[in-house]
Write a protein that holds these residues in place. Structure first.
Motif, PDB file in Angstrom:
ATOM      1  N   ASP A 186      12.594   1.167  -0.418  1.00 22.57           N
ATOM      2  CA  ASP A 186      13.518   1.269   0.787  1.00 22.57           C
ATOM      3  C   ASP A 186      14.355   2.603   0.806  1.00 22.57           C
ATOM      4  N   PRO A 187      14.020   3.351   1.722  1.00 14.90           N
ATOM      5  CA  PRO A 187      14.781   4.689   1.700  1.00 14.90           C
ATOM      6  C   PRO A 187      16.431   4.485   2.253  1.00 14.90           C
ATOM      7  N   ALA A 188      16.574   3.145   2.694  1.00 14.89           N
ATOM      8  CA  ALA A 188      18.300   2.970   2.860  1.00 14.89           C
ATOM      9  C   ALA A 188      18.872   2.614   1.563  1.00 14.89           C
ATOM     10  N   THR A 189      18.295   1.758   0.768  1.00 13.73           N
ATOM     11  CA  THR A 189      18.756   1.334  -0.610  1.00 13.73           C
ATOM     12  C   THR A 189      18.439   2.197  -1.512  1.00 13.73           C
ATOM     13  N   LYS A 190      17.491   2.813  -1.438  1.00 18.52           N
ATOM     14  CA  LYS A 190      16.739   3.771  -2.641  1.00 18.52           C
ATOM     15  C   LYS A 190      16.349   2.766  -3.787  1.00 18.52           C
ATOM     16  N   SER A 191      15.734   1.513  -3.170  1.00 18.23           N
ATOM     17  CA  SER A 191      15.491   0.722  -4.316  1.00 18.23           C
ATOM     18  C   SER A 191      13.934   0.444  -3.997  1.00 18.23           C
ATOM     19  N   TYR A 192      13.462  -0.226  -5.079  1.00 22.43           N
ATOM     20  CA  TYR A 192      11.987  -0.515  -5.075  1.00 22.43           C
ATOM     21  C   TYR A 192      11.701  -2.048  -5.215  1.00 22.43           C
ATOM     22  N   ALA A 193      10.684  -2.522  -4.532  1.00 28.34           N
ATOM     23  CA  ALA A 193      10.263  -4.116  -4.608  1.00 28.34           C
ATOM     24  C   ALA A 193       8.865  -3.863  -4.605  1.00 28.34           C
ATOM     25  N   SER A 194       8.223  -3.171  -5.606  1.00 26.21           N
ATOM     26  CA  SER A 194       6.678  -2.628  -5.924  1.00 26.21           C
ATOM     27  C   SER A 194       5.951  -4.076  -5.963  1.00 26.21           C
ATOM     28  N   THR A 195       4.951  -4.409  -5.706  1.00 21.76           N
ATOM     29  CA  THR A 195       3.976  -5.580  -6.025  1.00 21.76           C
ATOM     30  C   THR A 195       2.748  -4.925  -6.276  1.00 21.76           C
ATOM     31  N   GLN A 196       1.753  -5.818  -6.940  1.00 23.29           N
ATOM     32  CA  GLN A 196       0.307  -5.524  -6.981  1.00 23.29           C
ATOM     33  C   GLN A 196      -0.335  -6.793  -7.336  1.00 23.29           C
ATOM     34  N   THR A 197      -1.608  -6.704  -7.294  1.00 27.61           N
ATOM     35  CA  THR A 197      -2.299  -8.064  -7.334  1.00 27.61           C
ATOM     36  C   THR A 197      -2.669  -8.279  -9.061  1.00 27.61           C
ATOM     37  N   GLU A 198      -2.911  -7.125  -9.698  1.00 28.48           N
ATOM     38  CA  GLU A 198      -3.070  -7.143 -11.081  1.00 28.48           C
ATOM     39  C   GLU A 198      -2.649  -5.657 -11.632  1.00 28.48           C
ATOM     40  N   ILE A 199      -2.172  -5.848 -12.873  1.00 29.21           N
ATOM     41  CA  ILE A 199      -2.052  -4.243 -13.639  1.00 29.21           C
ATOM     42  C   ILE A 199      -3.414  -4.059 -14.087  1.00 29.21           C
ATOM     43  N   GLY A 200      -3.608  -2.794 -14.123  1.00 27.06           N
ATOM     44  CA  GLY A 200      -4.830  -2.273 -14.598  1.00 27.06           C
ATOM     45  C   GLY A 200      -5.699  -2.206 -13.521  1.00 27.06           C
ATOM     46  N   VAL A 201      -6.638  -1.075 -13.721  1.00 23.65           N
ATOM     47  CA  VAL A 201      -7.869  -0.964 -12.652  1.00 23.65           C
ATOM     48  C   VAL A 201      -8.747  -2.057 -12.527  1.00 23.65           C
ATOM     49  N   GLY A 202      -8.738  -3.044 -11.807  1.00 25.00           N
ATOM     50  CA  GLY A 202      -9.638  -4.227 -11.918  1.00 25.00           C
ATOM     51  C   GLY A 202     -10.796  -4.132 -10.833  1.00 25.00           C
ATOM     52  N   CYS A 203     -11.609  -5.099 -10.913  1.00 24.27           N
ATOM     53  CA  CYS A 203     -12.911  -5.086 -10.103  1.00 24.27           C
ATOM     54  C   CYS A 203     -12.564  -4.498  -8.709  1.00 24.27           C
ATOM     55  N   GLU A 204     -11.618  -5.004  -8.175  1.00 28.87           N
ATOM     56  CA  GLU A 204     -11.136  -5.094  -6.609  1.00 28.87           C
ATOM     57  C   GLU A 204     -10.781  -3.534  -6.214  1.00 28.87           C
ATOM     58  N   SER A 205     -10.233  -2.954  -7.307  1.00 36.17           N
ATOM     59  CA  SER A 205     -10.059  -1.434  -7.003  1.00 36.17           C
ATOM     60  C   SER A 205     -11.137  -0.610  -6.655  1.00 36.17           C
ATOM     61  N   CYS A 206     -12.232  -0.875  -7.068  1.00 32.52           N
ATOM     62  CA  CYS A 206     -13.556  -0.299  -6.652  1.00 32.52           C
ATOM     63  C   CYS A 206     -14.167  -1.117  -5.536  1.00 32.52           C
ATOM     64  N   HIS A 207     -14.436  -2.357  -5.759  1.00 34.91           N
ATOM     65  CA  HIS A 207     -15.229  -3.075  -4.787  1.00 34.91           C
ATOM     66  C   HIS A 207     -14.350  -3.396  -3.462  1.00 34.91           C
ATOM     67  N   GLY A 208     -13.083  -3.510  -3.785  1.00 36.04           N
ATOM     68  CA  GLY A 208     -12.423  -3.877  -2.587  1.00 36.04           C
ATOM     69  C   GLY A 208     -11.982  -5.461  -2.714  1.00 36.04           C
ATOM     70  N   PRO A 209     -11.001  -6.035  -1.934  1.00 34.36           N
ATOM     71  CA  PRO A 209     -10.531  -7.445  -1.872  1.00 34.36           C
ATOM     72  C   PRO A 209     -11.727  -8.465  -1.913  1.00 34.36           C
TER      73      PRO A 209
END
Length: 652
Positions: A186-209
């Protein structure tokens, strides 16, 4: 022009400008499958899961558990430049005590684990949702703590301190260590609300959702999808069975030195040049001949190679799931380079390579290894050896003229490049490889551009050279561009290689503005995003009364895409410098001052930003603010002679 009026208006505040385009940043559509997680894949793909589960991809980011953490946290300590860092445990929680963003010693719980070998790094949370990669790391082979930058004194006031913007995990690292990652800064608050499906490079990183594929599997794949629906026949956003460029570009997204266009992971299957701008062979990244210098990963090297040109892909050498080599030692090379050859690469000469008659070294020695001569290794992060993937023929003769390293002297450090060159000439007296090389022109132009433009032009026009080399020549030519050079290189605006087209655009700055706009307007609708953005950037500041409606729409669309890429990198000091430059170009001084201010807030050592702020205040006749700014700049950079002299000039 209406779009320029709007651009100037939105630039009144950089944060507002970026937030204004956030709603259009997502590339997903209603038809895009959802991520389901790697565990969903396990039931049907047992062997693939087994291979992947212990890979560097799977271990790229893991939770901070006793099973995952390899470092010594039994009240161990490490001292660096006056700061003693302590590693200990508070019950089941792994803790690190070190200097925080204010310089005060602070205790942090380990928030994540990066990698498994040859080093392991740890993630710390310095503010809610803001994660940083810590500079003191664990050597898994020597079993000791060490600092990634042992010669650097990086106090908390330095932008390169571990709490600074260049070590921010959300912005700089997580995209390639997670699956389905979204930064959500968020550029206004200079804060992060990051999300991910899973940590690590999983199957869907290469094959897609995988939700569509999963649903089809439950039905026994009774009906396969039609390709024109945007998904592969098995329901993925990328069809890796196609191999070739599809596979290479999917790997390249992370294995490259590049500028990202999006907020997180591009949807797998997104063409590389629609998601990133690949770095050229710049002075601080590559040697003049294209050999690796800084940590540039693989893609920028690989696209220079004859192997790439002949259709070799990543999985010809690497197992797709373990990421390990397909064979041991020279066998990975002799699956093609041998008397038997490989029918997939029919142009290869059928002859013996793994033999002293070729490599002139005793069998079984390091010098007899293909990689020793054709894939030089450099250590990054202190202990992590990475090999150059340009697969070049050693050219010690070029070392004599360009000072680029060579594989011979990598091993024979006690010998000279001339000795190595003479040995190579004795071994291969009629070698077809000892011919003029583009590195001679690039090396010369790096020190004397004005007297070497003709050679760079020749490189840019040489269609047999790799696109990244030709693009490098064009980028180097831009400061010297004039009407003659711009006219001569105009045909490259239609080159088949998107890197060449994108870098040919800036050369047109040498053309008269009326001619430049005519030459560039068609590229605003180029099929490749990196080219469209380059065109939009070069339209900024042009004094054009009116464009036809279709071209004006193309310009607006390309400009919006550019704005969206700035949104994706609003937490980069580099982006704030770009925004400041836009403010200067559009004569919006408040926007320029705001962006320069944000840049130095992120990185106080950006002296060029301080200098520009002082100059703007002085130009606006605000002498008091100019002096206040230069004092703040000197406080952050007390050793800067340039800033000290500037203060003297202000006070006169």
């Amino acid at each position: 022009m209406p779009f320029l009026v709007e651009f100037r208006r939105t630039l009144r505040c950089a944060a507002v400008a970026l937030a204004a385009v956030a709603s259009g940043a997502s590339a997903q559509t209603a038809a895009t499958p959802d991520y389901v997680g790697s565990e969903t894949c396990t039931a049907c793909h047992l062997e693939e899961t087994k291979d992947w589960s212990t890979s560097h991809h799977a271990k790229a980011w893991t939770p901070p558990t006793a099973e995952n953490i390899l470092g010594d946290f039994e009240d161990a300590s490490f001292e660096h430049k006056g700061v003693t860092t302590r590693f200990f445990r508070d019950g089941d929680v792994f803790m690190i005590e070190t200097d925080g963003p204010d310089g005060e010693m602070t205790e942090y719980p380990v928030a994540g684990v990066i990698g498994i070998t040859p080093l392991q790094q740890y993630i710390l949370e310095t503010a809610p949702g803001k994660f940083q990669s810590f500079d003191v790391v664990w050597d898994t082979e020597e079993r000791q703590w060490y600092h990634l930058y042992p010669d650097q004194d990086l106090p908390a006031s330095n932008g390169l301190h571990w709490t600074g913007p260049y070590k921010n995990w959300n912005a700089r690292c997580a995209e390639c260590h997670a699956t389905g990652f979204e930064k959500n800064f968020d550029p206004a608050t200079k804060s992060y609300a990051s999300t991910q499906t899973e940590i690590g490079v999983g199957c869907e990183s290469c094959h897609g959702p995988g939700s569509t594929h999963n649903a089809m599997a439950k039905e026994g794949f009774k009906t396969l999808l039609a390709p024109e629906g945007g998904l592969s026949s098995y329901g993925f956003t990328v069809d890796l069975e196609l191999g070739g460029e599809t596979l290479i570009q999917q790997c390249a997204g992370c294995h490259s030195r590049r500028e990202p266009f999006e907020d997180g992971n591009p949807l797998p299957g997104t063409p590389f040049h629609d998601a990133y701008r690949l770095s050229t062979l710049r002075t601080n990244l590559y040697h003049p001949d294209g050999q690796v210098l800084d940590e540039v990963y693989v893609y920028g090297s690989f696209v220079q190679s004859k192997m790439y040109a002949k259709g070799v892909t990543c999985n010809n050498c690497h197992d797709a799931h373990t990421a390990e080599l397909e064979a041991e030692g020279n066998a990975v090379c002799t699956q093609c380079h041998s008397e038997a050859g490989n029918p997939d690469f029919a142009s290869l000469p059928l002859k013996t390579y793994d033999d002293p008659s070729h490599h002139f070294h005793a069998e079984g020695t390091e010098g007899a290894q293909c990689k020793s001569c054709h894939m030089i290794e450099r250590d990054y992060m202190g202990v992590d050896g990475r090999r150059d993937h340009s697969f070049r023929v050693p050219r010690p003769d070029l070392t004599l003229t360009t000072r680029a390293p060579n594989a011979c002297n990598d091993c024979h450090k006690d010998k000279t490049a001339r000795w190595a060159s003479e040995a190579a000439e004795r071994w291969y007296p009629n070698s077809a490889h000892r011919v003029p090389h583009f590195s001679s022109a690039i090396a010369a132009a790096r020190t004397d551009l004005r007297n070497n433009t003709e050679n760079l032009i020749g490189i840019a026009e040489h269609t047999e050279l790799p696109g990244i080399v030709r693009a490098t020549a064009l980028e180097m030519l831009t400061p010297a561009a004039n009407p003659e050079i711009a006219t001569r290189l105009e045909p490259l605006l239609a080159d088949p290689d998107p890197m060449v087209r994108a870098n040919a655009i800036a050369v047109q700055r040498g053309a008269p503005e009326t001619e430049r706009s005519v030459r560039l307007v068609g590229l605003l609708a180029d099929p490749v995003k990196s080219v469209r953005i380059a065109a939009a950037r070069n339209f900024l500041g042009m004094r054009i009364a009116r464009l036809p409606d279709r071209m004006n729409r193309d310009l607006q669309n390309a400009t919006t895409e550019w704005q969206q890429t700035l949104l994706a990198k609003a937490d980069f000091p580099e982006t704030q410098m770009v925004l400041a430059g836009i403010g200067l170009t559009t004569r919006n001084m408040p926007a320029a001052l705001g962006a320069f201010g944000d840049a130095v807030a992120l990185d106080p050592q950006l002296t060029q930003a301080w200098v520009m702020m002082v100059r703007i205040h002085a130009a606006l006749d605000d002498r008091d603010m100019a002096i206040e700014t230069i004092d703040a700049a000197i406080a952050a950079n007390p050793e800067s002679v340039e800033l000290s002299l500037m203060r003297v000039d202000l006070l006169q």
